[in-house]
Design a protein around this motif. Structure first.
Motif, PDB file in Angstrom:
ATOM      1  N   LYS A 119       0.828  -1.209   0.000  1.00  0.00           N
ATOM      2  CA  LYS A 119       0.000   0.000   0.000  1.00  0.00           C
ATOM      3  C   LYS A 119       0.861   1.257   0.000  1.00  0.00           C
ATOM      4  O   LYS A 119       0.577   2.225  -0.700  1.00  0.00           O
ATOM      5  N   PHE A 120       1.888   1.211   0.824  1.00  0.00           N
ATOM      6  CA  PHE A 120       2.814   2.345   0.922  1.00  0.00           C
ATOM      7  C   PHE A 120       3.469   2.594  -0.440  1.00  0.00           C
ATOM      8  O   PHE A 120       3.540   3.725  -0.916  1.00  0.00           O
ATOM      9  N   GLU A 121       3.900   1.516  -1.054  1.00  0.00           N
ATOM     10  CA  GLU A 121       4.549   1.618  -2.358  1.00  0.00           C
ATOM     11  C   GLU A 121       3.567   2.117  -3.424  1.00  0.00           C
ATOM     12  O   GLU A 121       3.916   2.948  -4.265  1.00  0.00           O
ATOM     13  N   ALA A 160      -2.263   5.898   2.983  1.00  0.00           N
ATOM     14  CA  ALA A 160      -2.283   4.648   2.215  1.00  0.00           C
ATOM     15  C   ALA A 160      -3.127   3.581   2.905  1.00  0.00           C
ATOM     16  O   ALA A 160      -3.894   2.860   2.259  1.00  0.00           O
ATOM     17  N   GLU A 161      -3.004   3.488   4.210  1.00  0.00           N
ATOM     18  CA  GLU A 161      -3.784   2.473   4.940  1.00  0.00           C
ATOM     19  C   GLU A 161      -5.271   2.746   4.817  1.00  0.00           C
ATOM     20  O   GLU A 161      -6.089   1.836   4.784  1.00  0.00           O
ATOM     21  N   MET A 217       6.701  10.345   5.862  1.00  0.00           N
ATOM     22  CA  MET A 217       6.456   8.904   5.721  1.00  0.00           C
ATOM     23  C   MET A 217       5.245   8.467   6.548  1.00  0.00           C
ATOM     24  O   MET A 217       4.425   7.668   6.100  1.00  0.00           O
ATOM     25  N   ASP A 218       5.149   9.015   7.753  1.00  0.00           N
ATOM     26  CA  ASP A 218       4.002   8.677   8.611  1.00  0.00           C
ATOM     27  C   ASP A 218       2.683   9.070   7.957  1.00  0.00           C
ATOM     28  O   ASP A 218       1.720   8.301   7.945  1.00  0.00           O
ATOM     29  N   TRP A 265      10.825   2.593  -5.148  1.00  0.00           N
ATOM     30  CA  TRP A 265      11.626   2.016  -4.065  1.00  0.00           C
ATOM     31  C   TRP A 265      12.175   3.045  -3.073  1.00  0.00           C
ATOM     32  O   TRP A 265      12.487   2.677  -1.928  1.00  0.00           O
ATOM     33  N   THR A 266      12.304   4.290  -3.481  1.00  0.00           N
ATOM     34  CA  THR A 266      12.942   5.262  -2.595  1.00  0.00           C
ATOM     35  C   THR A 266      12.206   5.390  -1.263  1.00  0.00           C
ATOM     36  O   THR A 266      12.827   5.410  -0.196  1.00  0.00           O
ATOM     37  N   GLY A 267      10.890   5.459  -1.333  1.00  0.00           N
ATOM     38  CA  GLY A 267      10.111   5.582  -0.096  1.00  0.00           C
ATOM     39  C   GLY A 267      10.332   4.404   0.840  1.00  0.00           C
ATOM     40  O   GLY A 267      10.520   4.578   2.050  1.00  0.00           O
ATOM     41  N   LEU A 268      10.342   3.214   0.266  1.00  0.00           N
ATOM     42  CA  LEU A 268      10.530   2.018   1.098  1.00  0.00           C
ATOM     43  C   LEU A 268      11.940   1.945   1.681  1.00  0.00           C
ATOM     44  O   LEU A 268      12.124   1.504   2.814  1.00  0.00           O
ATOM     45  N   ILE A 269      12.921   2.379   0.908  1.00  0.00           N
ATOM     46  CA  ILE A 269      14.303   2.357   1.402  1.00  0.00           C
ATOM     47  C   ILE A 269      14.434   3.324   2.587  1.00  0.00           C
ATOM     48  O   ILE A 269      14.985   2.970   3.639  1.00  0.00           O
ATOM     49  N   ILE A 270      13.896   4.533   2.427  1.00  0.00           N
ATOM     50  CA  ILE A 270      13.971   5.514   3.515  1.00  0.00           C
ATOM     51  C   ILE A 270      13.217   4.988   4.735  1.00  0.00           C
ATOM     52  O   ILE A 270      13.697   5.070   5.868  1.00  0.00           O
ATOM     53  N   ARG A 271      12.052   4.427   4.485  1.00  0.00           N
ATOM     54  CA  ARG A 271      11.257   3.914   5.604  1.00  0.00           C
ATOM     55  C   ARG A 271      12.006   2.794   6.355  1.00  0.00           C
ATOM     56  O   ARG A 271      11.977   2.725   7.575  1.00  0.00           O
ATOM     57  N   THR A 272      12.683   1.951   5.607  1.00  0.00           N
ATOM     58  CA  THR A 272      13.456   0.867   6.229  1.00  0.00           C
ATOM     59  C   THR A 272      14.580   1.440   7.089  1.00  0.00           C
ATOM     60  O   THR A 272      14.810   0.991   8.216  1.00  0.00           O
TER      61      THR A 272
END
Lengths: 103, 103
Positions: free
Chosen positions: A9-11, B98-99, B91-92, B21-28
């Protein structure tokens, strides 16, 4: 890994919002519904062709609604849906970050 | 139009964050510094080649720092800079949106 449950969802959200011009179009419409030409005028360098394409995507995603008013001449306006208006906090936080960090 | 003064910064921020992928990488990395293999393992379907490319971009943008520790074998970790950590609210808010809205 439970902490990454929301990844898809985030992606998806990032793929939607991350396209060039999309953020600016949403931000412009957060100020209220607008005609095509008003949005185009508010965003320098955005071509009419690209704006048409982005509006179609945003309509398909349920973020923007295209309203046709049966007047003479016909009036067409673009408005954020509830899903679209709900992006205001995201836009605010990106604005705050950008003002602080983008040179 | 004064209200659009910030357009270029806002747009630059979107171009940086909006890449796949950038958002997920930062979130990780918001969870703390990590080795390359840990980030790769945390994000399904992200190839090592793509992760290398994204890390280079994020380093260039000053969002991620690559730290090399002179040990045997050498240890390399990736960590968010202050500019990167400052993205946590963005990100939050994207996560919350998204949720609620992405099916």
């Amino acid at each position: 890994m439970e902490e990454f449950q929301m990844c898809p969802k985030f992606e998806d959200a990032f793929e939607l919002l991350g396209k060039r011009w999309t953020g600016l179009i949403i931000r412009t419409l957060l100020g209220g519904k607008k005609r095509f030409s008003d949005v185009a005028a508010a965003i320098p360098h955005l071509s009419a062709r690209m704006l048409t394409e982005r509006f179609k995507e945003l309509e398909k995603q349920g973020v923007v609604e295209r309203k046709v008013y049966s007047e003479t001449p016909v009036r067409i306006e673009y408005e954020l849906t509830e899903k679209g208006r709900d992006l205001s906090k995201v836009m605010d936080e990106i604005q705050i970050w950008a003002e602080k960090w983008i040179k």
